[in-house]
Design a protein around this motif. Sequence first.
Motif, PDB file in Angstrom:
ATOM      1  N   VAL A 155       0.899  -1.241  -0.362  1.00  0.00           N
ATOM      2  CA  VAL A 155       0.109  -0.065  -0.363  1.00  0.00           C
ATOM      3  C   VAL A 155       0.963   1.145   0.037  1.00  0.00           C
ATOM      4  O   VAL A 155       0.350   2.122  -0.261  1.00  0.00           O
ATOM      5  CB  VAL A 155      -1.373  -0.405   1.073  1.00  0.00           C
ATOM      6  N   ALA A 156       1.438   1.303   1.273  1.00  0.00           N
ATOM      7  CA  ALA A 156       3.074   2.386   0.513  1.00  0.00           C
ATOM      8  C   ALA A 156       3.289   2.999  -0.454  1.00  0.00           C
ATOM      9  O   ALA A 156       4.028   3.936  -1.093  1.00  0.00           O
ATOM     10  CB  ALA A 156       3.818   2.499   1.759  1.00  0.00           C
ATOM     11  N   LYS A 157       3.666   1.920  -1.563  1.00  0.00           N
ATOM     12  CA  LYS A 157       4.566   2.160  -2.966  1.00  0.00           C
ATOM     13  C   LYS A 157       3.258   2.384  -4.208  1.00  0.00           C
ATOM     14  O   LYS A 157       3.833   2.387  -5.052  1.00  0.00           O
ATOM     15  CB  LYS A 157       5.362   0.240  -2.741  1.00  0.00           C
ATOM     16  N   ASN A 158       1.693   2.661  -3.209  1.00  0.00           N
ATOM     17  CA  ASN A 158       0.683   2.244  -3.761  1.00  0.00           C
ATOM     18  C   ASN A 158       0.878   1.112  -5.105  1.00  0.00           C
ATOM     19  O   ASN A 158       0.203   2.057  -6.344  1.00  0.00           O
ATOM     20  CB  ASN A 158       0.814   3.986  -4.809  1.00  0.00           C
ATOM     21  N   GLU A 159       1.323   0.244  -4.352  1.00  0.00           N
ATOM     22  CA  GLU A 159       1.121  -1.087  -6.121  1.00  0.00           C
ATOM     23  C   GLU A 159      -0.540  -1.794  -5.871  1.00  0.00           C
ATOM     24  O   GLU A 159      -0.687  -2.283  -6.679  1.00  0.00           O
ATOM     25  CB  GLU A 159       2.049  -2.156  -5.147  1.00  0.00           C
ATOM     26  N   LEU A 160      -0.927  -1.464  -5.083  1.00  0.00           N
ATOM     27  CA  LEU A 160      -2.175  -1.515  -4.352  1.00  0.00           C
ATOM     28  C   LEU A 160      -3.448  -1.045  -3.916  1.00  0.00           C
ATOM     29  O   LEU A 160      -3.047  -1.175  -2.294  1.00  0.00           O
ATOM     30  CB  LEU A 160      -2.306  -3.681  -4.308  1.00  0.00           C
ATOM     31  N   ASN A 161      -4.120  -1.031  -4.201  1.00  0.00           N
ATOM     32  CA  ASN A 161      -5.166  -0.044  -2.918  1.00  0.00           C
ATOM     33  C   ASN A 161      -5.723  -1.146  -1.893  1.00  0.00           C
ATOM     34  O   ASN A 161      -6.135  -2.114  -2.867  1.00  0.00           O
ATOM     35  CB  ASN A 161      -6.174   1.285  -3.747  1.00  0.00           C
ATOM     36  N   PHE A 162      -6.797  -0.569  -1.162  1.00  0.00           N
ATOM     37  CA  PHE A 162      -7.766  -1.409  -0.128  1.00  0.00           C
ATOM     38  C   PHE A 162      -8.326  -1.551  -1.235  1.00  0.00           C
ATOM     39  O   PHE A 162      -9.595  -2.547  -0.610  1.00  0.00           O
ATOM     40  CB  PHE A 162      -8.014  -0.725   0.918  1.00  0.00           C
ATOM     41  N   ASN A 163      -9.205  -1.297  -2.097  1.00  0.00           N
ATOM     42  CA  ASN A 163     -10.171  -1.105  -2.636  1.00  0.00           C
ATOM     43  C   ASN A 163     -10.299  -2.434  -4.156  1.00  0.00           C
ATOM     44  O   ASN A 163     -11.241  -3.104  -4.026  1.00  0.00           O
ATOM     45  CB  ASN A 163     -11.310   0.101  -3.223  1.00  0.00           C
ATOM     46  N   ASP A 164      -9.463  -2.548  -4.243  1.00  0.00           N
ATOM     47  CA  ASP A 164      -8.313  -3.639  -5.576  1.00  0.00           C
ATOM     48  C   ASP A 164      -8.435  -4.905  -4.908  1.00  0.00           C
ATOM     49  O   ASP A 164      -8.587  -5.297  -5.637  1.00  0.00           O
ATOM     50  CB  ASP A 164      -7.344  -3.178  -6.256  1.00  0.00           C
TER      51      ASP A 164
END
Length: 82
Positions: A17-26
């Motif tokens: 999440v910190a690296k913006n590789e995957l957000n919680f909704n995805d």
Amino acid sequence: MRVNIFRGELSMFDNIVAKNELNFNDLEKKMFKFVCELGCSILKSMLEEYDKKLKESRDKKVFRHKGYKVNSIKTVLGVVTY
């Protein structure tokens, strides 16, 4: 890896999440899809097993076996075809 917020350790999820590789909704959508597919697979196995049991336990003098046909059931998990 467990999250221990008192020691400042980050879990693998926090790093992603910190690296913006995957957000919680995805993540939530992918998990939901995976669990629905798993549920459909389990239901398919159960229905096929139940069909076999019905075939073996039927009164063979009254009911003849006409072979298996493809059936589909629409469930809250998705369409189950067996």
